[in-house]
Design a protein around this motif. Sequence first.
Motif, mmCIF file in Angstrom:
data_model
loop_
_atom_site.group_PDB
_atom_site.id
_atom_site.type_symbol
_atom_site.label_atom_id
_atom_site.label_comp_id
_atom_site.label_asym_id
_atom_site.label_seq_id
_atom_site.Cartn_x
_atom_site.Cartn_y
_atom_site.Cartn_z
ATOM 1 N N GLN A 180 0.661 -1.144 0.018
ATOM 2 C CA GLN A 180 0.109 -0.012 -0.038
ATOM 3 C C GLN A 180 0.875 1.440 -0.015
ATOM 4 O O GLN A 180 0.460 2.213 -0.606
ATOM 5 C CB GLN A 180 -0.927 -0.034 1.385
ATOM 6 N N PHE A 181 1.981 1.059 0.838
ATOM 7 C CA PHE A 181 3.044 2.352 0.849
ATOM 8 C C PHE A 181 3.393 2.566 -0.522
ATOM 9 O O PHE A 181 3.640 3.808 -0.982
ATOM 10 C CB PHE A 181 3.888 1.955 1.921
ATOM 11 N N GLN A 182 3.744 1.403 -1.216
ATOM 12 C CA GLN A 182 4.442 1.503 -2.494
ATOM 13 C C GLN A 182 3.645 2.041 -3.471
ATOM 14 O O GLN A 182 3.823 3.075 -4.314
ATOM 15 C CB GLN A 182 4.862 0.327 -3.163
ATOM 16 N N LEU A 183 2.111 1.705 -3.335
ATOM 17 C CA LEU A 183 1.256 2.012 -4.381
ATOM 18 C C LEU A 183 1.089 3.462 -4.210
ATOM 19 O O LEU A 183 0.858 4.270 -5.004
ATOM 20 C CB LEU A 183 0.040 1.525 -3.868
ATOM 21 N N GLU A 184 0.798 3.859 -3.085
ATOM 22 C CA GLU A 184 0.800 5.374 -2.407
ATOM 23 C C GLU A 184 1.832 6.319 -3.247
ATOM 24 O O GLU A 184 1.617 7.507 -3.628
ATOM 25 C CB GLU A 184 0.317 5.573 -1.014
ATOM 26 N N GLU A 185 3.084 5.839 -2.917
ATOM 27 C CA GLU A 185 4.148 6.517 -3.382
ATOM 28 C C GLU A 185 4.105 6.745 -4.856
ATOM 29 O O GLU A 185 4.468 7.746 -5.468
ATOM 30 C CB GLU A 185 5.357 5.675 -3.050
ATOM 31 N N LEU A 186 3.666 5.616 -5.743
ATOM 32 C CA LEU A 186 3.582 5.810 -7.232
ATOM 33 C C LEU A 186 2.717 6.332 -7.749
ATOM 34 O O LEU A 186 2.722 7.295 -8.481
ATOM 35 C CB LEU A 186 3.588 4.297 -7.604
ATOM 36 N N SER A 187 1.407 6.233 -6.868
ATOM 37 C CA SER A 187 0.253 6.944 -7.575
ATOM 38 C C SER A 187 0.390 8.488 -7.284
ATOM 39 O O SER A 187 -0.041 9.444 -8.196
ATOM 40 C CB SER A 187 -1.037 6.662 -6.515
ATOM 41 N N ALA A 188 1.088 8.972 -6.060
ATOM 42 C CA ALA A 188 1.421 10.494 -5.857
ATOM 43 C C ALA A 188 2.053 10.945 -6.877
ATOM 44 O O ALA A 188 2.074 12.373 -7.181
ATOM 45 C CB ALA A 188 1.955 10.492 -4.485
ATOM 46 N N LEU A 189 2.967 10.199 -7.819
ATOM 47 C CA LEU A 189 3.690 10.959 -8.942
ATOM 48 C C LEU A 189 2.931 11.282 -10.190
ATOM 49 O O LEU A 189 3.090 12.110 -10.907
ATOM 50 C CB LEU A 189 4.709 10.030 -9.163
ATOM 51 N N ASN A 190 1.664 10.637 -10.332
ATOM 52 C CA ASN A 190 0.719 10.413 -11.246
ATOM 53 C C ASN A 190 1.471 10.305 -12.566
ATOM 54 O O ASN A 190 1.406 11.400 -13.567
ATOM 55 C CB ASN A 190 0.055 11.846 -11.398
ATOM 56 N N LEU A 195 4.087 -1.538 -12.513
ATOM 57 C CA LEU A 195 4.161 -1.923 -11.186
ATOM 58 C C LEU A 195 2.976 -1.324 -10.215
ATOM 59 O O LEU A 195 2.613 -1.900 -9.630
ATOM 60 C CB LEU A 195 5.501 -1.631 -10.760
ATOM 61 N N GLU A 196 2.819 -0.051 -10.627
ATOM 62 C CA GLU A 196 1.683 0.553 -9.956
ATOM 63 C C GLU A 196 0.306 -0.117 -10.359
ATOM 64 O O GLU A 196 -0.532 -0.392 -9.199
ATOM 65 C CB GLU A 196 1.637 2.163 -10.642
ATOM 66 N N LYS A 197 0.304 -0.747 -11.629
ATOM 67 C CA LYS A 197 -0.969 -1.401 -12.024
ATOM 68 C C LYS A 197 -0.937 -2.751 -11.067
ATOM 69 O O LYS A 197 -2.363 -3.185 -10.713
ATOM 70 C CB LYS A 197 -1.221 -1.672 -13.448
ATOM 71 N N GLU A 198 0.261 -3.430 -10.964
ATOM 72 C CA GLU A 198 0.197 -4.417 -9.988
ATOM 73 C C GLU A 198 -0.387 -4.266 -8.751
ATOM 74 O O GLU A 198 -0.898 -5.119 -8.025
ATOM 75 C CB GLU A 198 1.494 -5.356 -10.545
ATOM 76 N N LEU A 199 0.485 -3.496 -8.081
ATOM 77 C CA LEU A 199 0.172 -3.193 -6.670
ATOM 78 C C LEU A 199 -1.368 -2.766 -6.529
ATOM 79 O O LEU A 199 -1.917 -3.045 -5.431
ATOM 80 C CB LEU A 199 0.774 -1.874 -6.116
ATOM 81 N N ALA A 200 -2.109 -1.878 -7.380
ATOM 82 C CA ALA A 200 -3.283 -2.005 -7.430
ATOM 83 C C ALA A 200 -4.240 -2.839 -7.227
ATOM 84 O O ALA A 200 -5.370 -3.170 -6.628
ATOM 85 C CB ALA A 200 -3.951 -0.815 -8.365
#
Length: 549
Positions: free
Chosen positions: A190-200, A324-329
């Motif tokens: 979840q942390f990694q996902l939020e980190e990646l999502s924040a960059l948009n 990677l963001e998609k996989e984490l989602a």
Amino acid sequence: MLKSLSISNYALIETLEMTPSNSLNMITGETGAGKSIMLGAVGLLLGNRADTKSLFDDSKKCIIEGEFDIHNYGLEPYFESEDLDFESQCIIRREIAPSGKSRAFVNDTPVKLDVLKNLGKSLMDIHSQHDTLLLAAGEYQLNLIDAFAQSKKEKEQYSSAFQAFKKINKAFDQLSQEAAELRKEADFNQFQLEELSALNLQEGEQEELENEQEILDNAEEIKAKINESLQLLNGDELAASTLLMQINQSLQQLSRFSTRFEELRDRFDSVRIEVNDISATLEDEDSKIEVDFEKLEEIRERLSKIYQLQKKHGVQSVEELMNLEKELAEKAFQIDHLDEELERLKNESEQAWKNLIKAGESLSQKRQKCFKEFAKEITSLLAQLGMENAKIEFSHHKTKPTSNGMDEVEIMFSANKGVKPQPIRQVASGGEFSRLMFAIKYIMADKVALPTLIFDEIDTGISGEVALQMVLMMQQIATNHQVICISHLPQVAAKGDTHYFVYKDNSSERTISKIRTLNESERITEIAKMIAGANPSESARQSAMDLLK
């Protein structure tokens, strides 16, 4: 049933052919003449392992071939499952090369030994001393009970319920394991996902940012060079544009004198237009480029974050970060819906278990209902076979569901009066085992579509009235099934519809086993020899004729 059998280059057999009758076939012969060798060859035909030591001539290959009539065996589904052509007259061939390589064929199609072995179980049932081990096996005993109880429908329903439970339970266990692993990593993911999502992140942006950074980093130098170029192009009297205009005018004048100069003027005109276009483009670029330190800092900061995440996750591009963001989602989505899916599978598993237990109870009841009747029939037959005091019982215990049901069944046997029945593997002698197995097969002949039955010296250790009872029972089996019996007793051999004699031929340098069908006169002589020895008396011949009647 077996229509014909041919054996070549096997053990003591150079060539041998036989076409057994549809009913009761007797095979007799002197000790060591090759009766057991024939069975060994038949075993190879049914999928047993081969050995080059068994070749008659080790420079030639061994070929064993059998033709079977299988029109009412119900084997079409098996042939279809193994991608074999089904024919009511099925030909099985086994070849063993001198090199040791073995090949098997069904209707001329090559097959693996496992396929041949499974098919062989539906074609021939060979009774031999090895059946003592088979009869002691719990699974075999259960199969006997199912055949006697006619519980095919209940067993199929149980098997279906067992497979359904295994399937849903496997799915539940697998998802439970996956859920445990996902939950262990949930917070970190979840942390990694939020980190990646924040960059948009946007596809292709890294290249664009790097190009823009390069321009902003060198904005002052770029503008200076552009201005320098523009000055040379348009700045003063000696500017390139002025000189180009003058050259163009000269070529214009020359074009009046020759078409060659006209072509040169046109070419030069294109160059002049291109230079003017370059000049205009440089002016446009100059207007776009600004020395913007704030924007440069923003680009550096975003690229720095992208580079950090690429290094952290061991990737080389923004597109890989987006994947990677998609996989984490997706993992986050799975975690959000795990409990719901686990609950659904748990409910299905519980229902499948109830269905399994219900089917298991139904199968168990059908089995238990036949215990007394089955034991009674076996006991009655054993009495006819000279075991008047024999007693059969069935020991039954409930078990957890297995592929064979929820029953643990063992045949309990006692041959002597007043002795409590015990498991047959502990108390039955070889002769007792043999008669018990024969009695069971006699009963089963009316219950299932048995293939060709081969009895290998099942009459060993018995004589007189018991032997007569046994062969009469064989005759009854042979009314609906093909029976081949290897015997050493005259009263048994005399009851066959067809009589084969196996003998050694010593006329050449090497002993050869052969077989021939006996006519009526030859049967009398052979049975008389079985009664009285190599030189039978007239009374022995008369006894043989009486037996044949």
